[in-house]
Design a protein around this motif. Structure first.
Motif, PDB file in Angstrom:
ATOM      1  N   PHE A 157     -15.744   7.492  -4.583  1.00 17.26           N
ATOM      2  CA  PHE A 157     -15.049   7.046  -5.795  1.00 17.26           C
ATOM      3  C   PHE A 157     -13.633   7.620  -5.830  1.00 17.26           C
ATOM      4  O   PHE A 157     -12.648   6.902  -5.928  1.00 17.26           O
ATOM      5  CB  PHE A 157     -15.832   7.472  -7.043  1.00 17.26           C
ATOM      6  CG  PHE A 157     -15.209   7.030  -8.344  1.00 17.26           C
ATOM      7  CD1 PHE A 157     -15.570   5.822  -8.922  1.00 17.26           C
ATOM      8  CD2 PHE A 157     -14.263   7.821  -8.989  1.00 17.26           C
ATOM      9  CE1 PHE A 157     -14.994   5.405 -10.120  1.00 17.26           C
ATOM     10  CE2 PHE A 157     -13.685   7.408 -10.179  1.00 17.26           C
ATOM     11  CZ  PHE A 157     -14.056   6.194 -10.750  1.00 17.26           C
ATOM     12  N   THR A 158     -13.548   8.951  -5.704  1.00 16.10           N
ATOM     13  CA  THR A 158     -12.252   9.626  -5.759  1.00 16.10           C
ATOM     14  C   THR A 158     -11.349   9.180  -4.602  1.00 16.10           C
ATOM     15  O   THR A 158     -10.158   8.942  -4.789  1.00 16.10           O
ATOM     16  CB  THR A 158     -12.455  11.151  -5.720  1.00 16.10           C
ATOM     17  OG1 THR A 158     -13.424  11.517  -6.708  1.00 16.10           O
ATOM     18  CG2 THR A 158     -11.173  11.889  -5.997  1.00 16.10           C
ATOM     19  N   GLY A 159     -11.941   9.057  -3.412  1.00 10.45           N
ATOM     20  CA  GLY A 159     -11.173   8.643  -2.240  1.00 10.45           C
ATOM     21  C   GLY A 159     -10.594   7.253  -2.415  1.00 10.45           C
ATOM     22  O   GLY A 159      -9.444   6.990  -2.048  1.00 10.45           O
ATOM     23  N   ASN A 160     -11.391   6.371  -2.992  1.00 11.07           N
ATOM     24  CA  ASN A 160     -10.938   5.005  -3.210  1.00 11.07           C
ATOM     25  C   ASN A 160      -9.779   4.960  -4.207  1.00 11.07           C
ATOM     26  O   ASN A 160      -8.784   4.260  -4.003  1.00 11.07           O
ATOM     27  CB  ASN A 160     -12.124   4.164  -3.714  1.00 11.07           C
ATOM     28  CG  ASN A 160     -11.825   2.681  -3.750  1.00 11.07           C
ATOM     29  OD1 ASN A 160     -11.169   2.211  -4.666  1.00 11.07           O
ATOM     30  ND2 ASN A 160     -12.274   1.941  -2.757  1.00 11.07           N
ATOM     31  N   ILE A 161      -9.888   5.742  -5.272  1.00 16.29           N
ATOM     32  CA  ILE A 161      -8.810   5.813  -6.268  1.00 16.29           C
ATOM     33  C   ILE A 161      -7.525   6.364  -5.632  1.00 16.29           C
ATOM     34  O   ILE A 161      -6.437   5.820  -5.819  1.00 16.29           O
ATOM     35  CB  ILE A 161      -9.222   6.712  -7.457  1.00 16.29           C
ATOM     36  CG1 ILE A 161     -10.426   6.125  -8.210  1.00 16.29           C
ATOM     37  CG2 ILE A 161      -8.045   6.964  -8.392  1.00 16.29           C
ATOM     38  CD1 ILE A 161     -10.138   5.006  -9.165  1.00 16.29           C
ATOM     39  N   ALA A 162      -7.666   7.440  -4.848  1.00 16.01           N
ATOM     40  CA  ALA A 162      -6.492   8.053  -4.210  1.00 16.01           C
ATOM     41  C   ALA A 162      -5.822   7.063  -3.259  1.00 16.01           C
ATOM     42  O   ALA A 162      -4.602   6.894  -3.272  1.00 16.01           O
ATOM     43  CB  ALA A 162      -6.901   9.321  -3.457  1.00 16.01           C
ATOM     44  N   LEU A 163      -6.634   6.396  -2.449  1.00 13.68           N
ATOM     45  CA  LEU A 163      -6.108   5.448  -1.463  1.00 13.68           C
ATOM     46  C   LEU A 163      -5.359   4.307  -2.131  1.00 13.68           C
ATOM     47  O   LEU A 163      -4.228   3.968  -1.767  1.00 13.68           O
ATOM     48  CB  LEU A 163      -7.271   4.892  -0.632  1.00 13.68           C
ATOM     49  CG  LEU A 163      -6.902   3.899   0.461  1.00 13.68           C
ATOM     50  CD1 LEU A 163      -6.111   4.582   1.552  1.00 13.68           C
ATOM     51  CD2 LEU A 163      -8.149   3.244   1.057  1.00 13.68           C
ATOM     52  N   LYS A 164      -5.972   3.735  -3.165  1.00 14.95           N
ATOM     53  CA  LYS A 164      -5.356   2.584  -3.823  1.00 14.95           C
ATOM     54  C   LYS A 164      -4.110   3.008  -4.611  1.00 14.95           C
ATOM     55  O   LYS A 164      -3.144   2.247  -4.690  1.00 14.95           O
ATOM     56  CB  LYS A 164      -6.372   1.918  -4.762  1.00 14.95           C
ATOM     57  CG  LYS A 164      -7.586   1.346  -4.032  1.00 14.95           C
ATOM     58  CD  LYS A 164      -7.585  -0.160  -4.024  1.00 14.95           C
ATOM     59  CE  LYS A 164      -8.596  -0.745  -3.054  1.00 14.95           C
ATOM     60  NZ  LYS A 164      -9.868  -1.087  -3.689  1.00 14.95           N
ATOM     61  N   SER A 165      -4.126   4.214  -5.194  1.00  8.56           N
ATOM     62  CA  SER A 165      -2.935   4.696  -5.908  1.00  8.56           C
ATOM     63  C   SER A 165      -1.770   4.846  -4.942  1.00  8.56           C
ATOM     64  O   SER A 165      -0.632   4.491  -5.258  1.00  8.56           O
ATOM     65  CB  SER A 165      -3.196   6.048  -6.570  1.00  8.56           C
ATOM     66  OG  SER A 165      -4.253   5.958  -7.483  1.00  8.56           O
ATOM     67  N   ALA A 166      -2.066   5.376  -3.763  1.00  7.01           N
ATOM     68  CA  ALA A 166      -1.019   5.557  -2.761  1.00  7.01           C
ATOM     69  C   ALA A 166      -0.505   4.205  -2.277  1.00  7.01           C
ATOM     70  O   ALA A 166       0.698   4.004  -2.118  1.00  7.01           O
ATOM     71  CB  ALA A 166      -1.549   6.383  -1.598  1.00  7.01           C
ATOM     72  N   GLU A 167      -1.421   3.268  -2.057  1.00  5.06           N
ATOM     73  CA  GLU A 167      -1.002   1.926  -1.622  1.00  5.06           C
ATOM     74  C   GLU A 167      -0.113   1.270  -2.673  1.00  5.06           C
ATOM     75  O   GLU A 167       0.908   0.658  -2.348  1.00  5.06           O
ATOM     76  CB  GLU A 167      -2.229   1.044  -1.354  1.00  5.06           C
ATOM     77  CG  GLU A 167      -2.920   1.360  -0.044  1.00  5.06           C
ATOM     78  CD  GLU A 167      -4.188   0.517   0.187  1.00  5.06           C
ATOM     79  OE1 GLU A 167      -4.779   0.628   1.260  1.00  5.06           O
ATOM     80  OE2 GLU A 167      -4.579  -0.244  -0.734  1.00  5.06           O
ATOM     81  N   GLY A 168      -0.509   1.431  -3.946  1.00  3.02           N
ATOM     82  CA  GLY A 168       0.291   0.861  -5.028  1.00  3.02           C
ATOM     83  C   GLY A 168       1.682   1.468  -5.069  1.00  3.02           C
ATOM     84  O   GLY A 168       2.675   0.763  -5.290  1.00  3.02           O
ATOM     85  N   THR A 169       1.757   2.783  -4.853  1.00  2.24           N
ATOM     86  CA  THR A 169       3.046   3.463  -4.870  1.00  2.24           C
ATOM     87  C   THR A 169       3.940   2.985  -3.724  1.00  2.24           C
ATOM     88  O   THR A 169       5.128   2.718  -3.914  1.00  2.24           O
ATOM     89  CB  THR A 169       2.835   4.986  -4.749  1.00  2.24           C
ATOM     90  OG1 THR A 169       1.932   5.400  -5.770  1.00  2.24           O
ATOM     91  CG2 THR A 169       4.141   5.729  -4.908  1.00  2.24           C
TER      92      THR A 169
END
Lengths: 335, 335
Positions: free
Chosen positions: B225-237
């Motif tokens: 869960f946390t990994g997915n949030i981190a990955l997608k936040s970075a991709e969005g940035t």
């Protein structure tokens, strides 16, 4: 006093704010002699009142330690000035956990609020240039009622701080349908949806990490652990890309020449992705407004945090937020 | 068949890989007539075997639905070709949840593995240019033993896939000391630390979101869960900044001229932050290797995923990973 760069950076930031906003006055908390010297150097004596506080909450103090040494620290004194009405809002670059604990203990939570939150501004493709995300406070656990309150408080912040009449609220989750599984997230989603009309916001449902800087939402609601991870991951990514950008433009004589030609464009870009320009987390849910600036804040960042503090005070948003939260109290609020 | 851009993008990607790597052969799974036409057009008939599969797992199918329609889909068929030894590794652009479920059911977990993980490569300032993070699979819950297994699998992946003799492992958490509170994270930290010497990795302790792209770690361990949030936040940035960059360089005639001068530098930058270049999540903990490419993968991305699949096959890492996990079985593994 507790920021990484010490009081000189704070006074330099105040100096910028003071020249841009002739109407605001400052109360500085810290060792009188040291602050007096800095204030005189910047010729700010007629704008600044100094309140003597000899002790400091350090960055590596645990919040509980900070609370024990409490009185006599500059952080305590700054919060106290909001509590007793001398100041309209407190700004601090100090230890986040300590600032939250001291603020909660001294200012107390608004009626009906169970868990205060830290809201940050996130650069986005929105017309306003930024989205609001809360909580990023690293708190361990948020249940469905906490998340509903974050939605209410976030909507109020967006409406009063940024003139968004009917903010769009999203609840942060992961993408795959099958795993939209944490029970509190499903329940929170239902609760937030049910309250959208009464609280005058639009609920867009679950959003993913890549939606945070998008124009799909104005406010992203999540628990403090997840929000903190998302925020830091994004900061790390922005820093990585800034490094790559610098390398790219130092790579050859042609690219250095290009850098000169593109100077103003690059500077504009740099301003937009510079975390210092959107500096300022706001504590929501307390009897009084506290703005948390980055620990490593420089003059630019401090000025940005003061600007945000001023906007919030002028819009009188904390009173409106209190009214909003009080108007919708979840059924098991008092359990 | 299940990728957003359909089989034409896949065959275009294969075409690139085929010309760069004369030794590899491909098995394509999907509707025979359609694939045959695409393969002939690219003159790849001597490199590609087509296995007819008329059905498709769609992006919006729930994993359980995908499992029910299972046999006869291109996804099932591709996994089956690894299961029966025809293929060394499977690459898919399809539905992640479905791919994980089908892979787990058909290939089965390695002895001792309780919860397989998806590991992604993350651009970083490391000498190798990327860090490994796992799990990003959006799974709801990982307990301390799962996190220990992720550390072991991640270390094995970094060692065999990227020649890092003694990988540095970090456990993702939030910053403030007081709130390092989730019990499973504290216990997991102790467990990982105790196993570091035996498993030949260095444990650097808790890391924060901004450390993910840093040179402080090689492998970042977290729950899905946390990994997915981190990955997608970075991709969005990264996407946000790419947009800002484009705007900045289109802003004036001078900055457009600068863009021309800086063309190769900008292109190098773009390659480094382009998620297509590091395309490929790897499923760890199964009897067989499966590489998950982005759903929106184009020819460049497909070629990158095939490249990764080839490296993994050549280093024989899945056998080594199996041995590593088997060598350290946590005490309550069989509960």
């Amino acid at each position: 006093m507790g920021g990484d760069r010490g009081p000189a950076a704070v006074v330099a930031g105040i100096s910028r704010s003071a020249s841009k906003n002739p109407d605001i006055a400052f109360i500085l908390h810290g060792p009188e002699a040291e602050l007096d010297r800095l204030v005189k150097k910047r010729k700010l004596s007629d704008r600044v009142t100094i309140v003597d506080a000899q002790n400091v909450v350090h960055m590596d103090d645990k919040p509980s330690q900070a609370l024990r040494k409490g009185e006599g620290t500059s952080m305590w004194s700054a919060i106290e000035s909001v509590r007793n009405g001398d100041a309209s809002v407190a700004v601090s670059c100090g230890n986040t956990g300590a600032l939250m604990l001291l603020s909660t203990v001294r200012l107390r939570k608004l009626p009906g609020v169970k868990r205060p939150a830290i809201a940050v501004l996130w650069p986005s493709t929105n017309p306003s240039g930024s989205n609001v995300m809360l909580d990023v406070g690293a708190d361990i656990k948020a249940d469905e009622n906490d998340l509903l309150q974050y939605a209410l408080m976030g909507a109020s912040y967006a409406r009063n701080g940024f003139d968004i009449h009917r903010p769009r609220i999203g609840l942060l989750n992961v993408g795959t349908e099958e795993f939209k599984g944490r029970t509190e997230l499903k329940t929170a989603s239902d609760l937030i949806s049910q309250n959208a009309d009464d609280a005058n916001f639009e609920y867009v449902g679950f959003v993913e990490g890549n939606d945070i800087p998008s124009n799909k939402v104005d406010v992203i609601v999540t628990d403090g652990f997840t929000g903190n991870i998302a925020l830091k991951s994004a900061e790390g990514t922005a820093k990585l890309i800034r490094g790559f950008l610098r390398e790219a433009f130092n790579h050859s004589i042609l690219s250095r020449l290009a850098t000169l030609l593109a100077y103003t464009s690059l500077r504009r870009l740099s301003n937009r992705i510079d975390p210092r320009r959107v500096n300022g987390g706001v504590f929501l849910g307390l009897n009084g407004t506290v703005v948390k600036s980055h620990g490593s804040a420089d003059a630019t960042s401090i000025a940005a945090a003061v600007k945000l503090a001023l906007q919030l005070t002028q819009s009188d948003f904390n009173q409106k937020l209190a009214a909003r939260v009080a108007s919708i109290t979840p059924p098991d609020q008092d359990q």
